[in-house]
Scaffold this active site. Structure first.
Site: not given
Ligand code: GAL
Length: 804
Positions: A419, A496
């Site tokens: 991100e 993710e």
């Molecule tokens: C994502 C991020 C993670 C964590 C997650 C929580 O956007 O990459 O590190 O913060 O959100 O939902």
């Protein structure tokens, strides 16, 4: 491909040796360090007395020893634990026989901003808290006399992390003594080509470093061993080691009938490289190798060794719960065992280079790893994060990361960023993405370079830079179906997903199909949350950018073009307590809680991803009369499930309309809820939940009752509170006291509660939802360790652990 039960069993007994590439003369250097927390004084001078400092053994994380507070600059997102500046010193001698040798010290990772001195001589600084590095000590050492190595660790400038980082020399340290001419640090790179069932070409590049004043004519003997240490092939190469530099030597050795590395059978070869001058051995180096091929397809996803494989992965941060970030191989192995038994076959090392032990274990246990380097580039996410050092440090750190990890067969993807802010806005991100991806490819063109993108649109600078033909999305689930039209020609992986939320064992009294996205504004406190900062563990709460487990799992399993998915997260971690803020201090995202206890959704994945027979029903059965309770079941290997309340059938349910669960709305009556899964009319499994009566007795169970007496090994002991008929008390919060006798110590306690401010380094813990954990560590003395658990008004329990 689903892991067989046999494999899961075997993995429990896997021998935990290192698989990383290494010199065989490398020695562990973790013992006998001195430590002091001091933000004012400088202790680099070797003459300063440190005899009254604390003695300890590395790895060490000082933050986890501190108290939770809202005042620590790390904030609740960083775990609400202290940072500061710590000094480590070690006095050691080298023998005269080492005089004409080269001596290197290697740190697997220090968080963060480490500076190192040997005998008062400054060796350098590394800002990145997760990178491995070494220094050449040779010219500053006194043989036969005491030498003093000093390490300053500065984690005072915070916030510098979006999660709990830990502080200190939290990974292993090594000392390597070598002849002046030797195989270089991270000196081999092994690849396989032309792989078929009958043969494979193993290509070995070995870098020979000559620190002498003259060139040397030498031989490199490379031997390949199979899993059982049978020698299967070898090759010898004559070479000239050019003085003052390191030269690569290339060899290709063919082998017959190669056994391929896969997630179900992670077959490993060992490559031993011996550098010789005639009959004199100058150096010996070992590299583990897995022979595997893989490919990705726009429509059909991921293929391993020519066979389709859905990557079913999780993201994890690096803390080990109550142990903090101090690396412990058994603690990592336990996490991976729990994940493997769930059917998980992938790990994303979010968002940093992992401990080498994690990759060693992934090699041996069969996981598809996304190995990630950065959470930010030049644009920051927290005030004092790595962006400050970006311009000076990123090239060296990225190179070191790839050089260290490129022999691990479990690594399939290099992620150059999570991100990254440069995705958006001005186009600087394009040039940076190209710069980083070409650094990676110059060192390893055999793997896929990706990034975790949360901007799925055409303006994403990283994707449009052309850095890769594989695109990773973080979340953006609504856009998945359009991926192939948005990015024609690109292959798709979900780097993710999910970010669903739950507190183990807590269930809100709302119909379980009520989906809540919490917090409704991520930058605002949650107003409609629970006063006690619990989150309901029915699979019905997620972050607004995420989804429930079942929502994303359903998409993953029904769409071939989605190569795989890494769920946020496998385990709860310290920090980032979304959807709450302080007093919460750890995450709610895990499929498994911080103590390592599975939440209910664990069984959703296990039912979908394994052949292990699953019938899991929840919640508990202690409600008030008048309550209506949703009973949910996850099951597999069966056509249907019938539910009974006190012997009366509540109906048969079968998974319909793509759903991965069945459920009943049940008016509460005390007694027994029984579920029976059936296939072709035959009972497969029966599960019961019962109303618990008064608390009566504690019970202790250990994951292993036989451990190694090496001062490192761990036994994870679960304590549960039952009524007199053996029913778990589902809301028990009793304070349990632990006492221990014999050659062991309590390394940590936990119960998985994200709101608890009790110390992890204690000999007592409250239960959460009837359960807690005590972690026992062996000493170097063999013997019987006895752990006793007591709590007011209930029967005590004990358990013995043998340390051999
Ligand atoms: C994502 C991020 C993670 C964590 C997650 C929580 O956007 O990459 O590190 O913060 O959100 O939902």
């Amino acid at each position: 491909m689903k892991p067989t039960a046999l494999y899961i069993l075997l993995s429990v007994f896997l021998f935990v040796a290192q698989t990383r590439a290494q010199h065989l003369t490398r020695e562990n250097f973790d013992q006998d360090w001195k430590f002091k927390l001091d933000s004012v004084n400088n202790y680099a001078n070797p003459g300063l007395a440190d005899n009254n400092w604390r003695s300890l053994q590395l790895p060490h994380d000082w933050s986890i020893e501190g108290s939770f507070s809202n005042d620590h600059p790390a904030t609740h997102n960083g775990g609400a634990l202290p940072g500061g500046i710590g000094w480590y010193r070690k006095t050691f001698t080298v023998t005269a026989s080492a005089e004409d040798k080269r001596i290197y010290i290697e740190f697997d990772g220090i968080y963060c901003n480490s500076e190192v001195w040997i005998n008062g001589q400054y060796l350098g600084k590394r800002a990145h808290g997760y990178i491995s590095f070494q220094y050449d000590l040779t010219q500053y050492l006194h043989s036969g006399k005491p030498n003093v190595i000093v390490v300053k660790v500065d984690n005072s400038l915070q916030p510098n992390s979006r999660w709990y980082s830990g502080s200190g020399i939290y990974r292993h340290v090594w000392l390597t003594t070598l002849a002046s001419t030797h195989i270089d640090h991270w000196g081999t790179f092994v690849r396989s080509n032309h792989i078929s069932s009958s043969s494979a070409d193993i290509h070995i590049e070995t870098k020979i470093r000559n620190n002498e004043a003259r060139n040397r004519k030498l031989q490199l003997v490379t031997t390949i061993y199979d899993r059982n240490r049978n020698k299967i092939a070898s090759g010898t190469k004559e070479l000239t080691a050019v003085h003052g530099t390191a030269v690569p030597v290339e060899q290709t050795i063919s082998i017959n009938n190669p056994q391929r590395w896969s997630v179900n059978d992670p077959y490993l070869y060992t490559i031993e490289s011996i550098l010789k001058d005639g009959n004199t051995e100058l150096d010996k180096y070992s590299t583990t190798h897995g022979i595997r091929s893989f490919s990705m397809d726009i429509d059909k996803g991921f293929f391993l060794n020519g066979e389709h494989l859905k990557i079913r992965g999780v993201c994890n941060h690096h803390d080990l719960g109550a142990l903090g970030t101090a690396v412990n191989t058994r603690a990592i192995q336990r996490q991976l065992e729990i994940l493997k038994a769930m059917g998980c076959n992938g790990i994303r090392t979010s968002h940093n280079p992992p401990a080498p032990e994690l990759l060693d274990l992934c090699d041996k246990m069969g996981f598809i790893v996304v190995d990630e380097t950065f959470d930010m580039w030049r644009k920051s996410k927290t005030t004092y994060d790595y962006s400050i050092y970006w311009d000076d440090e990123h090239q060296r750190d990225l190179r070191d990361h790839i050089l260290r990890d490129r022999n691990h067969p479990s690594v399939f993807f290099w992620s150059i960023g999570n991100e990254i802010i440069e995705q958006w806005g001005d186009s600087t991100g394009m040039a940076m993405a190209l710069e980083l991806s070409s650094i990676v490819r110059a060192l390893d063109s055999t793997r896929i370079v990706i990034a975790g993108n949360n901007e799925p649109g055409l303006n994403n600078n990283l994707i449009r830079s052309g850095m890769s033909d594989v695109v990773g999305y973080n979340y953006q689930q609504a856009q998945w179906k359009d991926f192939r039209t948005t990015w024609p020609g690109k292959k798709f992986i979900v780097t993710e997903s999910t970010s669903a939320l739950a507190t183990r064992g807590h269930y809100d009294k709302v119909p379980f199909h009520t989906i809540r996205r919490w917090p409704s504004r991520w930058d605002k406190p949650l107003l409609d949350g629970n006063a006690d900062h619990t989150v309901s563990a029915y699979d019905h709460v997620s972050a607004p950018w995420g989804s429930t487990h079942e929502e994303s799992l359903t998409l993953l399993e029904n769409n071939d073009f989605i190569s795989g998915m890494y769920i946020w997260t496998g385990f709860d971690y310290l920090g980032e307590p979304t959807p709450y803020t302080w007093p919460s201090r750890s995450s709610y995202f895990g499929i498994i809680d911080l103590a390592g206890f599975p939440k209910d959704v664990y069984y959703l994945y296990q039912s979908a991803w394994t052949n292990t027979p699953v019938l899991h029903i929840y919640p508990h059965w202690n409600w008030k009369s008048g309550d209506t309770v949703d009973v949910v079941a996850y099951y597999n290997n069966a056509d249907e499930v019938e539910l009974f309340l006190n012997g009366r059938s509540l109906g048969i349910r079968t998974k319909e309309n793509g759903k991965m669960h069945v459920n009943w709305r049940v008016p509460f009556v005390e007694g027994t809820v029984k579920a029976v899964s059936k296939k072709n009319g035959q009972t497969v499994l029966v599960k019961e939940i019962k109303t618990a009566a008064a608390p009566a007795s504690l019970q202790l169970t250990a994951d292993r009752q036989l451990i190694t007496a090496d001062g490192k090994d761990l036994s994870f002991i679960t304590v549960k509170l039952f009524d007199k008929k053996g029913v778990l008390i589902p809301d028990a919060k009793h304070l349990v006291q632990f006492s221990i006798s014999g050659p062991g110590t309590i390394a940590g306690v936990d119960n998985g509660d994200p709101v608890s401010h009790d110390s992890f380094k204690a000999s007592q813990r409250k239960l959460m939802a009837g359960m807690a954990l005590v972690i026992v560590q062996s000493s170097r003395k063999p013997g019987t360790i006895t752990v006793t658990a007591t709590a007011d008004g209930v029967k005590a329990a004990n358990i013995t652990i043998n340390a051999k």
